[in-house]
Scaffold this active site. Structure first.
Site, PDB file in Angstrom:
ATOM      1  N   GLU B 441       0.831  -1.203   0.000  1.00  0.00           N
ATOM      2  CA  GLU B 441       0.000   0.000   0.000  1.00  0.00           C
ATOM      3  C   GLU B 441       0.870   1.260   0.000  1.00  0.00           C
ATOM      4  OE1 GLU B 441      -3.254   0.451  -0.291  1.00  0.00           O
ATOM      5  OE2 GLU B 441      -3.691  -1.677  -0.458  1.00  0.00           O
ATOM      6  N   ASP B 442       1.792   1.309  -0.921  1.00  0.00           N
ATOM      7  CA  ASP B 442       2.590   2.518  -1.144  1.00  0.00           C
ATOM      8  C   ASP B 442       3.565   2.860  -0.032  1.00  0.00           C
ATOM      9  OD1 ASP B 442       1.726   3.228  -3.647  1.00  0.00           O
ATOM     10  OD2 ASP B 442      -0.087   4.148  -2.866  1.00  0.00           O
ATOM     11  N   ALA B 443       3.766   1.953   0.914  1.00  0.00           N
ATOM     12  CA  ALA B 443       4.773   2.259   1.928  1.00  0.00           C
ATOM     13  C   ALA B 443       6.161   2.103   1.311  1.00  0.00           C
ATOM     14  CB  ALA B 443       4.619   1.332   3.106  1.00  0.00           C
TER      15      ALA B 443
END
Lengths: 318, 829
Positions: B441-443
């Site tokens: 999730e885009d981390a």
């Protein structure tokens, strides 16, 4: 308890050695050992770096933390580091890290009195210990020494002043990157390149040239006399598969066979200057040995057997 | 003759008894209406940028002034009348009022323009300039806000208008309710100001406009006649509109009339429109004669040598400003090479259709359009350099980066606006791969050694102030020298002998930074000298620091505020290194939080020894389609290996303002990299090569101002609201975390009744009540008799005790106060 010995005798062949650069081959071992060596060199070989800064006067444009951070990152000559104590284990000073066994004191006093910008650099740091000083990057061959001023900490204008006391301590790169002696530590598998000579001969000179040029690095070349493709520098090959893809695109799969040798590594070690590159490797091996000793110590104890049960026995070769 | 004048609505006004111009004006209007009914194409588009005017500060202030001036005159008249009614007329009379001063001050400080005379009531007309980032300030100054409310559900005004090409940035608009309504000016847009009309009108008559007064209605609309309309006012007609327009343009290019006067021939409406009014948007274009640019090589050389400036080009008639309407009479070629013999103008540069903020994005024309819009919103939140005087400023909040860099992949806009000198980000070596599972999730995964060396390190400066209040009884607050032996001495260590914290001191939570005392009595007038109050007349009003600890006092400023009280301002500095949960973003609308921080030795490395600063998950690419980011990586990698800044200006491949991927790949190959930017990588954990080639190279990353340290919050027990006895709300009040309706629904569905009971009552506001089982009303507990008593039955016979949320008890009592009697029926009491 005596089982077959799987011990291998790794060999090291040094190719190139400078103060801050080393290139060597490590043969007859596997990736785990090579990688352990690399990891220890980056993270666990101790050096000395400034860890505590007491600022007396700072009228420069940079704030105190900024300067402290910059001071921390200056490499200091750390030949002493292996024999020095960590301040947390130091008995002489109850761990406050201010005694001669675990720390080195530095002083910096600079004030700009002229209209010209004054560069405060690592050369302005005065050490209490002549063996621990900021690393000198100047080229000994260069005659003009006034040009080289070390690592710049801050620039001062007229009337600005910087006065501070700094304590350098021993530490390892795992805690903070400033204690890492390694600028670059990397290895590669040694490639083994076999050119299928018969298939190669089916190519025209132009096709050969095209194929040779398809590699981004200069691995192959064409012999100007025999017009045969030969390997010039197998280690320049970066495992990019470009030549293999090219050969397939040309309709000649199997033109070249490239195998990464699983037991030979080519190491490149660059040091920050804190310790010599050669010393870095030796220290890393020393620390690796100490770590292994720690494991061996515990294997004799009964607790190990209790803790690991069958696994413990298995580990001892049972 | 006088050309007549008009009201603010643009409608012809009557000059004396002469109604004729107004008649004709109304007739022309009706003609246009009928035309529109018969032919939908003749309808005007209200969203067309040429029909819009921007309101500038001058016009608004003059309106405000007019209103205030008129108010003042009536006020003075009233005062005078009152004065004259009084018997002693000879008394000296001060008729000065400060209506104008106060009115201007109030309007400018609140931003609320309430001008009854002009039926204007608008909020937010003045705004405090956003100074959180340099780019934010630039963006704020180019912003255009609509005057109608944002709640209306119409798509028309929000849609991208073709006529805003080159005038308003197509990317830079906020998301959400103001989407498409709030716009930003493009890079070269100029907004006109009012120009004197009189000379221009007489010039029109000289150039052959036939006066309206002398024409009959029949003559006015002959097929070959064009109405000449000047700033919305009918001047007359002209038989040769093209020649007329050409003459005016020639005068403008020669500098005889203002450079922002526009002429536009509308063939469809048989009109020539002239405009010299303020608030039109216009932009410069290169003039071309029959497709040949007027700017020649020697002009450009003079520009490069610094002999010639932009204004010289304008003065010499090589460039001119066109507004949106006049653009319709021009055939504009994008590049000189595209010009044909019909071409009248040539674009200066295509990237100027974007604004300042969208101009920072490299290769925006390769990105999916909303991504550029997202970046426009995020670029304003990036930390970096604010201004050259940033360390001398006293902002209430300031975010700075410790080591800001200029982007490796620049654009022409970046150079023009100076973002390369006041950058807000760092060039991070990014590996696009999956690592550790903490990158979903885009981390992003960050390298600890990079953080140790200063990557993403930032300085947060916050202003705290203390006022030495002067009270109505001539007493005043005072600052005391700290008592080094008192119990509070530990909290006063950072104080100087003057009772004020010293610059350079490191703060701990609850440290006192100003040892202030206030007089207990601030009302009753004191006899004698107010300065000589005894110590007992003061109570401590010391201000203590509520922060994380580790902050440093940067600066202390003593000044006086507008009430002449002494004011002490503290600038408190906090240096932070990135931690888990801090927000980062590239320049392509790809934001992400730091998911984990990994030791350098565990990070993957290449055989060249390159180890990334951060790892980004490849799932960020397919759905976002930010190809520009990939090209930025390639260009950045080529840039660091060949030592030249690469360019990625919008639409710049053709004009050489953006490096082509092909050229970049060639550079990469010549420096021993793969043409695709992928590298052969070894795992740092095992030392084995990874199975895939990894796309790795530098990308400019911005650290955004949202940091975990400012947001994290948890609470066990803590403060409660007085009225309901429920926990307070919000982080600032150390509030609790609410189990809301939806959470409650989940728990109901799950059947976790005891959990609901605990969260909704026991952990919130439990209260013991005495309930009378006879009447069902709430009683009270009599502590003397040690029994519960029902106040309506006047006895304690049927009292039983139960637990209730305090809010419920409150509601019962509030209902009772409204003459509604809720009665509790207890099942087994």
């Amino acid at each position: 308890m005596e089982g077959a010995s799987y011990a291998r005798m790794p060999r090291v062949k040094i190719r190139e050695l400078k103060d801050d650069y080393a290139k060597f081959e490590l043969r007859d071992t596997d990736a785990s050992i090579a990688n352990a060596l690399r990891r220890v060199m980056i993270a666990e070989v101790p050096t000395i770096a400034i860890d505590l800064v007491e600022i007396e006067v700072n009228s420069s444009v940079l704030n105190d933390e900024f300067i402290a951070h910059r001071l921390g990152l200056i490499p200091l000559t750390s030949e002493r580091a292996m024999s020095m104590r960590f301040s947390r284990d130091c008995d002489a000073c109850d761990g406050d890290g201010q005694c001669e066994f675990c720390s080195v004191e530095f002083h910096l006093r600079v004030k700009c009195m002229t209209d010209q910008t004054l560069d405060v650099s690592s050369k302005d740091l005065y050490s209490s210990d002549h063996s621990v000083v900021p690393v000198d990057f100047s080229d000994p061959a260069a005659t003009d020494s006034s040009e080289n001023r070390g690592v710049i900490i801050v620039k001062l204008r007229r009337g600005q002043e910087l006065r501070l006391r700094a304590i350098a301590r021993k530490g390892i790169g795992k805690d903070h990157a400033k204690w890492s002696p390694a600028a670059t530590v990397t290895f590669m598998y040694e490639p083994e390149i076999h050119i299928n000579e018969d298939l190669m001969e089916t190519l025209t000179l132009e096709e050969k040239r095209e194929w040779v040029d398809s590699s981004p690095t200069r691995v192959f070349d064409i012999d100007p006399v025999t017009q045969q493709v030969m390997v010039v520098d197998s280690e320049a090959y970066s495992y990019d598969d470009e030549v293999i893809k090219k050969a397939e695109a040309m309709g000649k799969p199997g033109l070249v066979e490239i195998i990464a040798k699983q037991d030979s590594f080519i190491f490149t070690v660059e040091s920050t200057g804190a310790i010599k590159a050669s010393q870095l490797v030796l220290n890393a091996i020393e620390i690796l040995k100490q770590k292994l000793d720690a494991v061996r110590l515990s294997e004799d104890t009964v607790e190990a057997d209790d803790q690991f049960g069958e696994l413990g026995a298995h580990m001892r070769g049972g | 003759m006088d050309g007549g004048w008009k009201t603010d609505d643009g409608i012809q006004m009557v000059d004396g008894d002469n109604f004729r111009p107004k008649c004709i004006y109304v007739a022309v209007m009706m003609r246009r209406i009928m035309d529109a009914i018969l032919n939908k194409d003749a309808m005007d588009d209200k969203d067309y940028v040429g029909n819009k005017r921007l309101e500038l500060s001058g016009q608004l202030i003059s309106l405000l002034f007019e209103d205030l001036f008129k108010s003042m005159t009536t006020e003075v008249k009233n005062l005078t009348d009152k004065m004259l009614d009084k018997p002693d007329k000879a008394r000296n009379f001060d008729m000065s009022t400060n209506i104008i001063t106060l009115g201007l001050e109030r309007t400018l400080s609140t931003g609320n323009f309430e001008i009854k005379r002009f039926r204007m009531e608008r909020k937010g007309m003045t705004q405090v300039l956003q100074r959180l980032s340099f780019i934010g300030a630039m963006g704020h100054m180019t912003r255009v806000s609509p005057q109608f409310e944002k709640s209306r559900k119409v798509s028309g005004p929000r849609a991208l208008q073709p006529s805003q090409w080159g005038m308003l940035c197509p990317c830079d608009t906020p998301e959400g309710e103001a989407c498409g309504l709030v716009k930003n000016l493009a890079l070269m847009t100029h907004v006109t100001t009012d120009e004197e009309e009189g000379p221009l009108i007489s010039m029109c008559y000289l150039l052959g406009v036939e006066d309206l007064e002398l024409l009959s209605a029949e003559e006015l609309h002959t097929p070959d006649s064009f109405l000449v309309i000047f700033n919305g006012l009918i001047l007359g007609k002209h038989r040769k509109p093209l020649r007329f327009a050409a003459a005016i343009r020639k005068l403008r290019r020669d500098g005889k009339i203002g450079e922002f006067v526009s002429v536009y021939v509308n063939e469809k409406q048989h009109c020539v429109y002239l405009a010299s009014d303020g608030g039109r948007v216009c932009r410069p274009l290169v003039i071309a004669d029959k497709g040949i640019s007027r700017i020649k090589q020697h002009h450009m050389k003079e520009l490069v040598d610094g002999v010639r400036t932009f204004d010289d080009f304008l003065r010499d008639g090589l460039l001119e400003y066109l507004d949106v309407n006049e653009e319709n009479n021009a055939l504009i070629a994008l590049y000189e090479g595209d010009a044909t013999s019909e071409t009248t103008h040539i674009e200066i540069e295509p990237f100027t259709i974007l604004g300042v903020i969208a101009g920072l994005i490299p290769y925006p024309h390769h990105n999916q359009s909303p991504r550029n819009t997202y970046q426009c919103a995020m670029g304003k939140q990036a930390m970096g350099n604010i201004a050259y005087n940033q360390l001398r400023r006293m902002d209430s909040l300031l975010y700075l980066l410790v080591y800001p860099q200029r982007p490796l992949l620049t654009t022409k806009t970046i150079e023009l606006v100076g973002y390369d000198k006041l950058g807000a980000g760092q060039n991070a070596t990014v590996a696009v791969m999956s690592y550790s599972g903490y990158d979903i999730e885009d981390a992003i995964v960050m390298n600890k050694a990079s953080l140790d060396r200063g990557f993403g390190r930032c300085i947060v400066m916050k202003k705290y102030s203390a006022v030495i209040q002067k009270h109505s009884n001539d007493t005043s607050d005072r600052i005391l020298r700290p008592n080094r032996t008192a119990d509070t001495a530990g909290r006063m260590q950072i104080l100087d002998d003057d009772g004020i914290a010293a610059p350079g001191e490191i703060l701990k939570p609850f440290d006192i930074y100003v040892n202030k005392q206030s007089p207990i009595d601030t009302r009753t007038p004191k006899s004698g000298s107010a300065a000589n109050l005894p110590d007992s007349a003061y109570r401590s009003n010391a201000q203590s620091f509520k922060g994380h600890g580790g902050e440093v006092i940067d600066r202390v400023v003593l000044c006086s505020d507008k009430d002449k009280n002494m004011c002490i301002k503290f600038l408190i500095r906090h240096t932070r290194r990135p931690e888990l949960g801090d927000k980062f973003s590239s320049r392509h609308g790809q934001k992400g939080v730091c998911g984990t921080i990994v030791q350098q030795e565990d990070f993957p490395f290449s055989e060249k020894g390159i180890c990334p600063d951060l790892i980004m998950n490849p799932h960020g690419f397919p759905s976002r389609m930010t190809v520009g980011k990939m090209i930025e990586l390639l260009g950045g990698k080529a840039g660091v290996s060949c030592g030249r800044f690469h360019y990625g200006s919008a639409f710049g491949e053709r004009s050489g303002h953006a490096d082509k991927v092909e050229a970049i790949s060639e550079t990469l190959v010549s420096k021993g990299f793969n043409y695709s930017g992928k590298d052969f990588i070894y795992s740092g954990i095992t030392g084995c090569p990874l199975q895939a080639y990894i796309f790795m190279g530098p990308i400019y990353y911005q650290k955004l101002k949202h940091m975990v340290l400012d947001k994290m919050h948890a609470r066990g027990s803590g403060p409660r609201v007085m009225l309901t006895r429920q926990p307070t709300e919000g982080r600032a009040r150390n509030g609790g975390l609410r189990v809301g309706e939806m959470e409650r629904d989940c728990l109901i569905a799950y059947g976790a009744s005891m959990l609901i009971y605990e969260r909704l009552m026991l952990s919130s506001d439990p209260f013991e009540v005495q309930v009378c089982t006879a009447c069902g009303l709430l009683g009270y507990y009599n502590h003397k008799l040690k029994t519960g008593i029902c106040s309506s039955c006047k006895n304690g016979d049927n009292i039983s005790t139960m637990k209730l949320p305090y809010a419920c008890k409150l509601m019962i009592q509030e209902l009772q106060s409204m003459n509604i009697v809720p009665r509790l029926k207890l099942a087994d009491a």
